[in-house]
Design a protein around this motif. Structure first.
Motif, short mmCIF file in Angstrom:
data_model
loop_
_atom_site.label_atom_id
_atom_site.label_comp_id
_atom_site.label_asym_id
_atom_site.label_seq_id
_atom_site.Cartn_x
_atom_site.Cartn_y
_atom_site.Cartn_z
N HIS A 76 0.85 -1.20 0.00
CA HIS A 76 0.00 0.00 0.00
C HIS A 76 0.89 1.24 0.00
CE1 HIS A 76 -3.49 2.45 0.83
NE2 HIS A 76 -3.03 2.84 2.00
N GLU A 78 0.24 4.53 0.13
CA GLU A 78 -0.21 5.80 0.70
C GLU A 78 0.64 6.24 1.89
OE1 GLU A 78 -4.48 7.81 1.96
OE2 GLU A 78 -4.17 5.68 2.23
N ASN A 80 0.56 4.82 4.85
CA ASN A 80 -0.07 4.56 6.14
C ASN A 80 -0.48 3.08 6.28
OD1 ASN A 80 -2.20 4.49 4.37
ND2 ASN A 80 -3.47 5.97 5.48
N HIS A 84 -3.40 0.95 8.72
CA HIS A 84 -4.46 0.03 8.29
C HIS A 84 -4.35 -1.29 9.06
CE1 HIS A 84 -6.07 2.38 4.95
NE2 HIS A 84 -4.83 2.62 4.53
#
Ligand code: ZN
Length: 132
Positions: A76, A78, A80, A84
């Motif tokens: 991922h 992003e 962050n 998650h």
């Protein structure tokens, strides 16, 4: 359904919301029931734990960081991904019994919103089910 807004001040932080939930229970006039709590977010969560010694919150946050570091190797993009994962570990919902018009919590228990990607403004959805 009731909604409360919780403003978080740091990237990772546990914010106690017990008194706000108690206010909502009081206003509902439900004497016996169940209070359901839910956060509609993918990078925060809810938990119940000790509200007497603040080092308990710190230990939980530090241990989650150790298990799921912010700068780990994730797909991922992003930035962050850790938030998650921590959100899924902690979970998005809780329930607490209501007895005699009050939340039935243990002596040292408090309800916390667990922020993992703040600071942000979070919503907590609350539904009270009457069982008497
Ligand atoms: Zn993300």
């Amino acid at each position: 359904m009731e909604i409360i807004n919780v403003k978080t001040g740091r990237r990772k932080e546990f914010v106690e919301i017990t008194s706000q939930i108690e206010d909502i229970v009081r206003k509902s006039n439900v004497k016996n029931g169940i209070c359901f709590l839910y956060v509609p977010h993918t990078t925060c969560g809810l938990t119940i734990n000790e509200n007497a010694d603040p080092s308990v919150k710190k230990d939980i946050i530090d241990k989650l960081d150790e298990l799921v570091p912010e700068d780990g190797n994730y797909s991922h993009m992003e930035g962050n991904a850790d938030a998650h994962i921590k959100s899924s570990i902690v979970g998005h919902s809780l329930y607490v019994f209501i007895e005699n018009g009050r939340l039935k919590l243990g002596t040292w228990q408090g309800i916390f919103l667990c922020e993992f990607d703040g600071p942000r403004i979070r919503n907590v959805w609350i539904k009270i089910l009457k069982t008497e």
